[in-house]
Enzyme design. Structure first.
Site, PDB file in Angstrom:
ATOM      1  N   VAL A   1       0.835  -1.205   0.000  1.00  0.00           N
ATOM      2  CA  VAL A   1       0.000   0.000   0.000  1.00  0.00           C
ATOM      3  C   VAL A   1       0.866   1.250   0.000  1.00  0.00           C
ATOM      4  O   VAL A   1       0.649   2.182  -0.777  1.00  0.00           O
ATOM      5  CB  VAL A   1      -0.963  -0.006   1.207  1.00  0.00           C
ATOM      6  CG1 VAL A   1      -1.721   1.322   1.297  1.00  0.00           C
ATOM      7  CG2 VAL A   1      -1.951  -1.160   1.095  1.00  0.00           C
TER       8      VAL A   1
ATOM      9  N   ASP B   1      10.395   3.840   6.810  1.00  0.00           N
ATOM     10  CA  ASP B   1      10.215   2.423   7.125  1.00  0.00           C
ATOM     11  C   ASP B   1      11.412   1.941   7.914  1.00  0.00           C
ATOM     12  O   ASP B   1      12.549   2.370   7.657  1.00  0.00           O
ATOM     13  CB  ASP B   1      10.060   1.600   5.836  1.00  0.00           C
ATOM     14  CG  ASP B   1       9.435   0.238   6.084  1.00  0.00           C
ATOM     15  OD1 ASP B   1       8.291   0.027   5.641  1.00  0.00           O
ATOM     16  OD2 ASP B   1      10.068  -0.617   6.731  1.00  0.00           O
TER      17      ASP B   1
ATOM     18  N   GLU C   1      -4.027  -5.910  -5.434  1.00  0.00           N
ATOM     19  CA  GLU C   1      -2.682  -6.214  -5.909  1.00  0.00           C
ATOM     20  C   GLU C   1      -2.746  -6.704  -7.356  1.00  0.00           C
ATOM     21  O   GLU C   1      -3.664  -7.412  -7.741  1.00  0.00           O
ATOM     22  CB  GLU C   1      -2.027  -7.263  -5.001  1.00  0.00           C
ATOM     23  CG  GLU C   1      -1.698  -6.697  -3.624  1.00  0.00           C
ATOM     24  CD  GLU C   1      -0.981  -7.693  -2.742  1.00  0.00           C
ATOM     25  OE1 GLU C   1      -0.234  -8.529  -3.273  1.00  0.00           O
ATOM     26  OE2 GLU C   1      -1.174  -7.634  -1.519  1.00  0.00           O
TER      27      GLU C   1
ATOM     28  N   ASN D   1     -14.484  -5.926   2.708  1.00  0.00           N
ATOM     29  CA  ASN D   1     -13.732  -7.170   2.617  1.00  0.00           C
ATOM     30  C   ASN D   1     -14.512  -8.372   3.140  1.00  0.00           C
ATOM     31  O   ASN D   1     -14.402  -9.477   2.602  1.00  0.00           O
ATOM     32  CB  ASN D   1     -12.396  -7.046   3.355  1.00  0.00           C
ATOM     33  CG  ASN D   1     -11.385  -6.256   2.550  1.00  0.00           C
ATOM     34  OD1 ASN D   1     -11.542  -6.064   1.352  1.00  0.00           O
ATOM     35  ND2 ASN D   1     -10.338  -5.774   3.206  1.00  0.00           N
TER      36      ASN D   1
ATOM     37  N   HIS E   1     -16.932  -9.321   0.396  1.00  0.00           N
ATOM     38  CA  HIS E   1     -16.251 -10.065  -0.653  1.00  0.00           C
ATOM     39  C   HIS E   1     -16.001 -11.510  -0.199  1.00  0.00           C
ATOM     40  O   HIS E   1     -16.163 -12.454  -0.976  1.00  0.00           O
ATOM     41  CB  HIS E   1     -14.925  -9.397  -1.014  1.00  0.00           C
ATOM     42  CG  HIS E   1     -15.081  -8.001  -1.546  1.00  0.00           C
ATOM     43  ND1 HIS E   1     -16.188  -7.589  -2.250  1.00  0.00           N
ATOM     44  CD2 HIS E   1     -14.255  -6.921  -1.466  1.00  0.00           C
ATOM     45  CE1 HIS E   1     -16.043  -6.313  -2.582  1.00  0.00           C
ATOM     46  NE2 HIS E   1     -14.880  -5.889  -2.121  1.00  0.00           N
TER      47      HIS E   1
ATOM     48  N   TYR F   1     -18.077 -11.321 -10.184  1.00  0.00           N
ATOM     49  CA  TYR F   1     -16.650 -11.595  -9.935  1.00  0.00           C
ATOM     50  C   TYR F   1     -16.448 -12.429  -8.678  1.00  0.00           C
ATOM     51  O   TYR F   1     -15.703 -13.393  -8.667  1.00  0.00           O
ATOM     52  CB  TYR F   1     -15.882 -10.273  -9.820  1.00  0.00           C
ATOM     53  CG  TYR F   1     -14.389 -10.484  -9.697  1.00  0.00           C
ATOM     54  CD1 TYR F   1     -13.775 -10.500  -8.448  1.00  0.00           C
ATOM     55  CD2 TYR F   1     -13.603 -10.684 -10.822  1.00  0.00           C
ATOM     56  CE1 TYR F   1     -12.416 -10.708  -8.322  1.00  0.00           C
ATOM     57  CE2 TYR F   1     -12.235 -10.898 -10.709  1.00  0.00           C
ATOM     58  CZ  TYR F   1     -11.658 -10.904  -9.463  1.00  0.00           C
ATOM     59  OH  TYR F   1     -10.305 -11.118  -9.340  1.00  0.00           O
TER      60      TYR F   1
ATOM     61  N   CYS G   1      -5.689  -9.284   3.005  1.00  0.00           N
ATOM     62  CA  CYS G   1      -6.813  -8.484   3.501  1.00  0.00           C
ATOM     63  C   CYS G   1      -8.000  -9.311   3.986  1.00  0.00           C
ATOM     64  O   CYS G   1      -8.406  -9.215   5.139  1.00  0.00           O
ATOM     65  CB  CYS G   1      -7.284  -7.513   2.412  1.00  0.00           C
ATOM     66  SG  CYS G   1      -6.128  -6.184   2.070  1.00  0.00           S
TER      67      CYS G   1
ATOM     68  N   LYS H   1      -7.656 -11.665   7.165  1.00  0.00           N
ATOM     69  CA  LYS H   1      -7.322 -10.858   8.343  1.00  0.00           C
ATOM     70  C   LYS H   1      -8.526 -10.048   8.819  1.00  0.00           C
ATOM     71  O   LYS H   1      -8.831  -9.999  10.017  1.00  0.00           O
ATOM     72  CB  LYS H   1      -6.155  -9.920   7.999  1.00  0.00           C
ATOM     73  CG  LYS H   1      -5.723  -9.009   9.139  1.00  0.00           C
ATOM     74  CD  LYS H   1      -4.668  -8.011   8.689  1.00  0.00           C
ATOM     75  CE  LYS H   1      -5.288  -6.928   7.818  1.00  0.00           C
ATOM     76  NZ  LYS H   1      -4.352  -5.805   7.591  1.00  0.00           N
TER      77      LYS H   1
ATOM     78  N   LYS I   1      -2.279 -14.344  -6.151  1.00  0.00           N
ATOM     79  CA  LYS I   1      -2.875 -13.745  -7.327  1.00  0.00           C
ATOM     80  C   LYS I   1      -1.793 -13.548  -8.378  1.00  0.00           C
ATOM     81  O   LYS I   1      -0.638 -13.280  -8.040  1.00  0.00           O
ATOM     82  CB  LYS I   1      -3.500 -12.392  -6.948  1.00  0.00           C
ATOM     83  CG  LYS I   1      -4.365 -11.758  -7.998  1.00  0.00           C
ATOM     84  CD  LYS I   1      -4.970 -10.472  -7.436  1.00  0.00           C
ATOM     85  CE  LYS I   1      -5.897  -9.804  -8.427  1.00  0.00           C
ATOM     86  NZ  LYS I   1      -6.446  -8.550  -7.891  1.00  0.00           N
TER      87      LYS I   1
END
Length: 421
Positions: free
Chosen positions: A11, A30, A162, A215, A218, A257, A269, A272, A327
């Protein structure tokens, strides 16, 4: 504007590349020495189509840099965006330790005599109430009644997939901007200038729960489709035909989809956030039986697909698994169903090779690196190149994504996991 980005994972790096492409200046922060070095060398620390070019261009033009510690970088920043991880804890709740750590660091670096408040936008998925109950008290402890003059708190969830994250950044389904009082943030509006999408100016808690709702929905659609698919297959009914009938209803069923029987859900995602929503529901005494069943249903579907793959396959047979990331066009292994398939094949005694050209163990970083070696420690010995994959010396090839279309496997039988209802 000058923008600081905390957390240079998928992200954060995507945000850095896209924001610099809009003409702004970005400094990334970071703790990972490898990620910081990659950015400063003009390389992307993560694999995302098109991102390497954006980062190289921004670095060459002097609009992108990275540091491991904040220092005085915030003094002339207009916006800071937090994209650090909120991984699942042992009880399923999101682990807020990274959020608290980076918030304390930001509060410590901000100076009370700023000419204008720093707009501090969080994009990490967080439990509703986190901004008011964890983040705001940290700033009030340092700045007291002057907090609003030093920092403007915003929750701005991202909707990036992603492998198509750059397109999603510039063409999102919606823009959600949550503030403590629900009023628009001028800096965040300026940051999104030129992006054509519905904009929702809402309270902070409405914004915080958005990703949970999206999420989990989905995840519901995927699990529902796969449960129906298993029933259909066991009854000798065509799951594909049933799916065709189901999605023809665009007035009510809407999204084809996520309702297509096939692959289990995975990635960083959905699993979690489902776990975290379960924890929230239990904590407040709500009864969410469908949500509670999602991860069990998903695990059942993974095992169902494994059983279908190995049906009739002799023990000890040599198997090629095409695609290991969750993916295509990404190297993200976190909770990838393909990793579970690989583990099951190995545990059952099959000789396994894996072909995934986008995956290089030496390039894995952060949570992705930890997950890869925790759940598939033999990953380096399993990966093979294209020539080996095309050798034809396999009893079966198992395809988890469209990578199989790039191979010439000769007469090897191919099982497409996405076709297993």
């Amino acid at each position: 504007m000058k923008v600081a980005i905390f957390g240079l994972g998928y992200v954060g790096c995507t945000a850095a590349g896209c924001i610099t492409a809009q003409g702004h200046t970005v400094v990334g922060v970071d703790v990972s020495e490898g990620k910081v070095a990659a950015i400063n060398e003009g390389r992307s620390p993560v694999h995302e189509p098109g991102l390497a070019d954006l980062i190289a261009k921004a670095r060459a033009e002097g609009r992108l840099s990275a540091v491991r510690e904040i220092g005085d970088e915030l003094d002339d920043c207009d916006i800071a965006i937090v994209c650090v991880g909120t991984p699942s804890g042992v009880d399923g709740a999101h682990n807020m330790s990274y959020i608290a750590q980076v918030t304390r660091a930001i509060a410590g670096a901000l100076k009370p005599d700023r000419a204008a408040p720093l707009t501090l936008a969080y994009r990490s998925t967080m439990r509703p109430g986190t901004t008011e109950q964890i983040i705001l008290p940290i700033f009030r402890a340092r700045f007291g009644d002057a907090t609003a003059k030093v920092v403007e708190l915003v929750y701005n969830p991202e909707f990036l997939r992603e492998a198509s994250a750059i397109k999603d950044y510039f063409d999102p389904p919606k823009i959600v901007l949550g503030t403590l009082d629900g009023t628009p943030s001028a800096n965040m509006e300026k940051l999104h200038d030129g992006i054509d999408a519905p904009v929702f100016h809402v309270g902070i808690r409405e914004a915080e729960i958005t990703k949970f709702v999206d999420n989990t929905w989905h995840a519901v659609k995927v699990a529902f489709a796969n449960e129906i698919g298993r029933v259909c297959q066991n009854l000798g009914i065509s799951a594909r035909k049933v799916h065709e009938i189901f999605v023809s209803d665009t007035k009510l069923n809407i999204s084809p989809y996520y309702t297509r029987p096939g692959g289990a859900f995975g990635g960083s995602c959905l699993p979690k956030d489902v776990r975290a929503l379960q924890h929230i529901a239990a904590d407040i005494g709500a009864n969410t039986h469908l949500v509670d069943s999602l991860l069990r249903s998903n695990e059942a579907h993974k095992h169902h697909q494994f059983q279908q793959v190995v049906q009739g396959l002799e023990p000890g047979a040599k198997v090629l698994l095409v695609g290991l990331a969750f993916k295509a066009d990404t190297d993200d292994l976190r909770e990838s169903p393909a990793v579970d398939m690989a583990r099951k094949l190995l545990d059952a005694g099959y000789k396994l090779h894996v072909y995934d050209p986008g995956l290089k163990p030496e390039n894995l970083v952060g949570a992705n690196l930890g997950y890869a070696f925790a759940f598939l420690p033999s990953i380096e010995s399993l990966l093979v190149d294209k020539a080996t994959a095309e050798s034809g010396d396999y009893a079966l090839a198992v395809a988890t994504n469209r990578l199989v279309d790039t191979l010439d496997l000769g007469g090897v039988s191919v099982v497409d996991v996405s076709a297993i209802a």
